[in-house]
Motif scaffolding. Structure first.
Motif, short mmCIF file in Angstrom:
data_model
loop_
_atom_site.label_atom_id
_atom_site.label_comp_id
_atom_site.label_asym_id
_atom_site.label_seq_id
_atom_site.Cartn_x
_atom_site.Cartn_y
_atom_site.Cartn_z
N ALA A 279 -0.92 9.24 1.93
CA ALA A 279 -1.87 10.29 1.58
C ALA A 279 -2.20 11.21 2.75
O ALA A 279 -2.63 12.34 2.55
CB ALA A 279 -3.16 9.68 1.04
N THR B 72 -9.54 6.07 15.64
CA THR B 72 -8.30 6.69 16.09
C THR B 72 -7.77 5.83 17.22
O THR B 72 -8.52 5.08 17.85
CB THR B 72 -8.49 8.12 16.64
OG1 THR B 72 -9.30 8.05 17.82
CG2 THR B 72 -9.12 9.05 15.64
N TRP C 187 -5.80 10.48 7.54
CA TRP C 187 -7.12 9.88 7.38
C TRP C 187 -7.03 8.46 6.80
O TRP C 187 -8.00 7.72 6.86
CB TRP C 187 -8.00 10.75 6.49
CG TRP C 187 -7.35 11.09 5.19
CD1 TRP C 187 -7.38 10.35 4.04
CD2 TRP C 187 -6.54 12.23 4.90
NE1 TRP C 187 -6.63 10.96 3.07
CE2 TRP C 187 -6.11 12.12 3.56
CE3 TRP C 187 -6.12 13.33 5.65
CZ2 TRP C 187 -5.27 13.07 2.95
CZ3 TRP C 187 -5.30 14.28 5.04
CH2 TRP C 187 -4.89 14.14 3.71
N GLY C 188 -5.88 8.10 6.23
CA GLY C 188 -5.71 6.76 5.69
C GLY C 188 -5.02 5.80 6.64
O GLY C 188 -4.80 4.65 6.30
N ASP C 189 -4.67 6.28 7.82
CA ASP C 189 -3.96 5.43 8.78
C ASP C 189 -4.88 4.36 9.35
O ASP C 189 -6.08 4.59 9.51
CB ASP C 189 -3.42 6.27 9.94
CG ASP C 189 -2.34 7.25 9.49
OD1 ASP C 189 -1.90 7.15 8.34
OD2 ASP C 189 -1.96 8.10 10.31
N THR C 190 -4.32 3.21 9.66
CA THR C 190 -5.09 2.17 10.31
C THR C 190 -4.25 1.49 11.40
O THR C 190 -3.02 1.57 11.39
CB THR C 190 -5.55 1.07 9.33
OG1 THR C 190 -4.38 0.45 8.77
CG2 THR C 190 -6.41 1.63 8.23
N CYS D 146 0.76 3.67 8.27
CA CYS D 146 0.86 5.13 8.17
C CYS D 146 0.74 5.48 6.69
O CYS D 146 1.68 5.28 5.92
CB CYS D 146 2.19 5.58 8.75
SG CYS D 146 2.33 7.35 8.97
N ALA D 147 -0.40 6.02 6.28
CA ALA D 147 -0.69 6.24 4.86
C ALA D 147 0.08 7.42 4.30
O ALA D 147 0.22 8.46 4.96
CB ALA D 147 -2.18 6.46 4.67
N TRP E 200 0.84 -1.19 0.00
CA TRP E 200 0.00 0.00 0.00
C TRP E 200 0.88 1.25 0.00
O TRP E 200 2.02 1.20 0.46
CB TRP E 200 -0.91 0.00 1.24
CG TRP E 200 -1.84 -1.15 1.24
CD1 TRP E 200 -1.57 -2.43 1.64
CD2 TRP E 200 -3.20 -1.15 0.80
NE1 TRP E 200 -2.68 -3.22 1.49
CE2 TRP E 200 -3.69 -2.47 0.97
CE3 TRP E 200 -4.04 -0.17 0.29
CZ2 TRP E 200 -5.00 -2.81 0.64
CZ3 TRP E 200 -5.34 -0.51 -0.03
CH2 TRP E 200 -5.80 -1.82 0.14
N GLY F 243 2.35 3.85 1.59
CA GLY F 243 2.56 4.27 2.96
C GLY F 243 3.57 3.36 3.62
O GLY F 243 4.30 2.63 2.94
N ARG G 234 2.27 8.27 13.72
CA ARG G 234 2.15 9.48 12.92
C ARG G 234 3.14 10.55 13.43
O ARG G 234 3.77 11.26 12.66
CB ARG G 234 0.70 9.96 12.98
CG ARG G 234 0.34 11.16 12.16
CD ARG G 234 0.73 11.14 10.72
NE ARG G 234 0.03 10.22 9.86
CZ ARG G 234 0.24 10.18 8.51
NH1 ARG G 234 1.09 11.03 7.94
NH2 ARG G 234 -0.36 9.30 7.78
#
Ligand SMILES: [Zn+2]
Length: 116
Positions: free
Chosen positions: A83, A100, A86-89, A80-81, A55, A57, A108
């Protein structure tokens, strides 16, 4: 003695005053460093290692060093996206419910400060 870095995390409902400590590990090819997350409830240390991801990130494995707030979970995969946040999971229970969590906030902050 190696350097230690500290950073304040965003205030969350679950913890108003959170912060991280970061101690880079240079003599281990797998572990990037030791991350300690301080929240209102607990201070938990994790060893952090990066894993490859397809992906856009970066992926990190947080392996608990000391007992945390959820004794059933010992390690978390945090994404850690590229973009943006908001893309973090994260695969912890908190993220499942609230989208969150302290792990995402911590990673982050590490990436944002170029500590990782
Ligand atoms: Zn999490």
């Amino acid at each position: 003695m190696s350097a230690t870095f500290t950073e304040v995390l965003p205030a969350r409902k679950s913890s108003k005053h959170s912060a991280i400590q970061w101690r880079p590990v240079t003599d281990d090819t797998h572990v990037a460093g030791v991350l300690t997350i301080h929240t209102d409830r607990a201070s938990v240390a994790y060893t952090v290692s990066e894993f490859p991801t397809d992906w856009p990130g970066r992926g990190f494995l947080l392996a608990k060093e000391t007992a945390g707030t959820d004794p059933e979970s010992e390690r978390y995969s945090v994404f850690c996206a590229a973009a943006g946040p908001w893309g973090d999971t994260c695969d912890c229970k908190g993220f499942t419910y609230k989208a969150t969590c302290k792990h995402v906030d911590a990673v982050r902050a590490l990436v944002g400060n170029a500590w990782l």
